[in-house]
Design a protein around this motif. Structure first.
Motif, PDB file in Angstrom:
ATOM      1  N   ILE A 125      44.441  73.963  31.078  1.00 44.63           N
ATOM      2  CA  ILE A 125      43.821  73.387  32.272  1.00 44.63           C
ATOM      3  C   ILE A 125      43.199  72.032  31.949  1.00 44.63           C
ATOM      4  N   VAL A 126      42.458  71.967  30.834  1.00 44.81           N
ATOM      5  CA  VAL A 126      41.725  70.741  30.496  1.00 44.81           C
ATOM      6  C   VAL A 126      42.674  69.578  30.236  1.00 44.81           C
ATOM      7  N   LEU A 127      43.670  69.793  29.387  1.00 42.81           N
ATOM      8  CA  LEU A 127      44.529  68.668  29.005  1.00 42.81           C
ATOM      9  C   LEU A 127      45.403  68.158  30.152  1.00 42.81           C
ATOM     10  N   PRO A 128      46.112  69.015  30.899  1.00 38.97           N
ATOM     11  CA  PRO A 128      46.962  68.462  31.965  1.00 38.97           C
ATOM     12  C   PRO A 128      46.257  68.236  33.300  1.00 38.97           C
ATOM     13  N   LEU A 129      45.105  68.891  33.533  1.00 36.33           N
ATOM     14  CA  LEU A 129      44.472  68.800  34.848  1.00 36.33           C
ATOM     15  C   LEU A 129      43.175  67.997  34.860  1.00 36.33           C
ATOM     16  N   LEU A 130      42.404  68.032  33.794  1.00 33.65           N
ATOM     17  CA  LEU A 130      41.145  67.285  33.767  1.00 33.65           C
ATOM     18  C   LEU A 130      41.276  65.947  33.047  1.00 33.65           C
ATOM     19  N   LEU A 131      42.030  65.915  31.944  1.00 40.93           N
ATOM     20  CA  LEU A 131      42.134  64.686  31.167  1.00 40.93           C
ATOM     21  C   LEU A 131      42.816  63.548  31.937  1.00 40.93           C
ATOM     22  N   SER A 157      38.269  67.253  22.177  1.00 41.92           N
ATOM     23  CA  SER A 157      38.242  67.927  20.880  1.00 41.92           C
ATOM     24  C   SER A 157      38.117  69.437  21.057  1.00 41.92           C
ATOM     25  N   LEU A 158      37.240  69.861  21.973  1.00 40.55           N
ATOM     26  CA  LEU A 158      37.089  71.294  22.206  1.00 40.55           C
ATOM     27  C   LEU A 158      38.357  71.909  22.796  1.00 40.55           C
ATOM     28  N   ALA A 159      38.989  71.206  23.713  1.00 41.02           N
ATOM     29  CA  ALA A 159      40.214  71.730  24.324  1.00 41.02           C
ATOM     30  C   ALA A 159      41.315  71.885  23.279  1.00 41.02           C
ATOM     31  N   ILE A 160      41.443  70.899  22.392  1.00 39.89           N
ATOM     32  CA  ILE A 160      42.459  70.999  21.336  1.00 39.89           C
ATOM     33  C   ILE A 160      42.125  72.160  20.408  1.00 39.89           C
ATOM     34  N   ALA A 161      40.843  72.326  20.091  1.00 40.96           N
ATOM     35  CA  ALA A 161      40.437  73.420  19.200  1.00 40.96           C
ATOM     36  C   ALA A 161      40.771  74.777  19.813  1.00 40.96           C
ATOM     37  N   PHE A 162      40.559  74.930  21.116  1.00 42.11           N
ATOM     38  CA  PHE A 162      40.894  76.194  21.772  1.00 42.11           C
ATOM     39  C   PHE A 162      42.403  76.443  21.802  1.00 42.11           C
ATOM     40  N   SER A 163      43.198  75.364  21.667  1.00 46.46           N
ATOM     41  CA  SER A 163      44.654  75.524  21.688  1.00 46.46           C
ATOM     42  C   SER A 163      45.228  75.895  20.324  1.00 46.46           C
ATOM     43  N   VAL A 164      44.395  75.919  19.277  1.00 44.68           N
ATOM     44  CA  VAL A 164      44.880  76.327  17.955  1.00 44.68           C
ATOM     45  C   VAL A 164      45.355  77.779  18.040  1.00 44.68           C
ATOM     46  N   PHE A 176      34.229  76.782  15.784  1.00 45.39           N
ATOM     47  CA  PHE A 176      32.785  76.648  15.602  1.00 45.39           C
ATOM     48  C   PHE A 176      32.420  75.250  15.121  1.00 45.39           C
ATOM     49  N   LEU A 177      33.136  74.735  14.130  1.00 45.01           N
ATOM     50  CA  LEU A 177      32.814  73.414  13.574  1.00 45.01           C
ATOM     51  C   LEU A 177      33.114  72.304  14.593  1.00 45.01           C
ATOM     52  N   THR A 178      34.120  72.494  15.399  1.00 48.47           N
ATOM     53  CA  THR A 178      34.376  71.515  16.461  1.00 48.47           C
ATOM     54  C   THR A 178      33.228  71.507  17.463  1.00 48.47           C
ATOM     55  N   PHE A 179      32.786  72.687  17.869  1.00 43.82           N
ATOM     56  CA  PHE A 179      31.695  72.793  18.831  1.00 43.82           C
ATOM     57  C   PHE A 179      30.415  72.161  18.275  1.00 43.82           C
ATOM     58  N   THR A 180      30.052  72.484  17.046  1.00 46.29           N
ATOM     59  CA  THR A 180      28.816  71.935  16.475  1.00 46.29           C
ATOM     60  C   THR A 180      28.905  70.424  16.295  1.00 46.29           C
TER      61      THR A 180
END
Length: 527
Positions: free
Chosen positions: A53-59, A356-363, A375-379
């Motif tokens: 959702i984030v990458l194709p719809l919000l970005l 960065s968070l959206a990419i991390a969730f796509s891992v 976690f490290l991306t979020f912090t």
């Protein structure tokens, strides 16, 4: 997600952002803090960032609205520092931060560490634009930060794909990685170049503002989807199209520009507010998946990675600022002189964000240490937004950067208006001599000249003395009195409607005419 939680998220985010606009705290920081607090309030549902959702719809719309308001000429004039940051720095940060994580975290393989590095390498487009706009940084610094943030996502996403392929054992090697990077970048630019002219021609031919604005809302999604369809960079396609359309926006009908500006301001406000609130709301999701790591160890890794991100940016920014100038006389002649203060600001303004968070969730779940990467991306995102975002304003004040010269800007605007008014006067004189215009009554011709004179004098009046009692310039007083007169007319129209002397359709037509006059009277206001 159900409709009610989504509506509640948008409404609450808008309220917090509205409050932030009345405080010295940048809206992104207040929204993130509100999200962190709300994450543990009873009854607040779990909001998970879905990369689909984030990458194709919000970005795409966020990139589009930032790029269309950017100056193509300023970006072109600063292409060298922008390219060094948006491409060179992102690749350097991917390797540097990834290698630090590889050394610190036991059992973390180098390919997985590079996945983490690529995820948190790009500073956020929304954060950079919001902070720069709030602080009114010098023009060149603002242009460089905005230009970097528009392009670096494409570099980071490509670097992430290459690192991820290595992490899951399907890497095609360095040659394959370079080929994929070239395909994404050249392909994305190519798609943007193919789309920009037909879209602009269609915008010029559509005469209905509602259709124009519908097309405008679709453009970023069309450009992004078309590029991704051929495995190119949707980010670069959106940016190329937006820069072209923004540069030629003057060729579009005025009614479209008025509506389009209002529509995109609303869209950007809502999306930016929701995005930063969503960042804070991810805390429970991130901590929930961290069960395999001890708290102190995880905190230590977070601190080290955050410091690595901050230090890596300075290690790149200072050499990238001064070494080309030292090595090339042409660069020294072509670019303005700089000192150590500008790279300090650019180095400290590297806030990370939702991409960065959206990419991390796509891992993929199959990647080792995925929860730690998240976690490290979020912090890191929270750390850069809070630490750097809060300290950037006092740092700018401490360094005493020269502010934007408002007097010089007003003078340039007045001179430009004077030249334009002179051309308009000459054109009016030519038109009044033509036979088909001979029936225009002299009072109406005088009115045209009066409006033109008013437009020319308005800017010069801002350079004049102010009223010692109110602090207003002559132009301020004029606009205030004009507004009071228009408000008096508006009350009469409403009263006539209430007494049934005119109907609602006529009231709307009369009020629209007053609204346009009020907008014209206040067109020079800065808000």
């Amino acid at each position: 997600m159900e409709v009610l939680p989504l509506v509640a998220l948008v409404a609450a985010s808008a309220v917090v952002a509205g409050v932030a606009r009345r405080t010295p705290v940048p809206a992104p920081l207040m929204l993130v803090a509100a999200g962190l607090l709300a994450a543990y309030l009873p009854g607040v549902p779990a909001y998970t960032l879905d990369p689909h959702i984030v990458l194709p719809l919000l970005l795409p719309p966020l990139l589009y609205t930032a790029a269309v308001e950017s100056s193509y000429l300023d970006l072109r004039a600063n292409i060298r520092p922008i390219a060094l940051l948006s491409v060179g720095y992102v690749l350097f940060a991917t390797i540097a931060v990834g290698y630090v994580a590889y050394l610190v975290v036991p059992g973390l393989s180098l390919p997985v560490a590079l996945v983490l590095g690529a995820v948190i390498a790009p500073p956020d487009a929304v954060a950079a634009t919001a902070i720069a706009r709030k602080l009114r940084l010098p023009n060149r610094i603002t242009t460089i930060l905005q230009g970097e943030s528009l392009v670096n996502d494409a570099t980071a996403i490509t670097a992430y794909k290459v690192a991820l392929a290595a992490a899951v054992g399907v890497s095609a090697g360095w040659a394959g990685g370079i080929a994929e990077f070239l395909l994404a970048s050249v392909g994305g630019i190519g798609v943007g170049l193919l789309l920009m002219v037909p879209i602009h021609q269609l915008r010029k031919r559509l005469k209905e503002p509602l259709l124009q604005n519908t097309l405008s809302l679709l453009i970023p999604f069309v450009a992004y989807a078309a590029a991704e369809r051929v495995h190119a960079s949707g980010v670069l396609a959106v940016v190329v199209v937006a820069l072209y359309l923004g540069h030629r926006n003057w060729q579009v009908d005025f009614a479209t520009r008025l509506q389009e500006g209002a529509v995109w301001k609303m869209v950007a406000f809502v999306l930016e507010s929701v995005v930063f609130a969503l960042i804070g709301l991810q805390l429970p999701v991130v901590l929930k998946g961290l069960g395999e790591y001890e708290g102190l160890h995880a905190a230590w890794y977070a601190v080290v990675v955050f410091l690595a991100v901050v230090v890596a940016r300075f290690l790149w920014v200072f050499p990238a600022t001064f070494m080309p100038r030292w090595a090339s006389e042409r660069i020294r002649e072509r670019e303005p002189e700089t000192n150590w203060k500008a790279p300090v600001i650019v180095g400290w303004a590297g806030m990370r964000g939702v991409v960065s968070l959206a990419i991390a969730f796509s891992v993929p779940m199959s990647v080792p240490h995925r929860n730690l990467i998240l976690f490290l991306t979020f912090t890191t995102v929270i750390g850069t937004l809070v630490v750097q975002g809060l300290t950037l304003p006092p740092l700018i004040r401490l360094l005493k950067l020269p502010p934007r010269d408002a007097q010089a800007e007003t003078l340039a605007e007045a001179q430009a208006q004077s030249e334009a008014s002179r051309a308009a006067e000459e054109r009016l004189a030519e038109l009044l001599e033509e036979p088909e215009n001979s029936t225009l009554p002299p009072p109406l011709a005088d009115r045209l000249r009066t409006v033109l004179e008013r437009r020319r004098n308005a800017v010069w009046e801002r350079l004049g003395e102010v009223n010692p009692l109110t602090g207003e310039s002559a132009d301020d007083i004029y606009r205030r009195l004009a507004r009071e007169m228009i408000e008096a007319e508006r009350e009469v129209f409403v009263s006539l409607r209430d007494r049934r002397r005119i109907d609602d359709e006529m009231l709307r037509a009369l009020l629209r005419r007053l609204d346009l006059e009020e907008a014209a009277a206040y067109r020079e206001e800065r808000g």
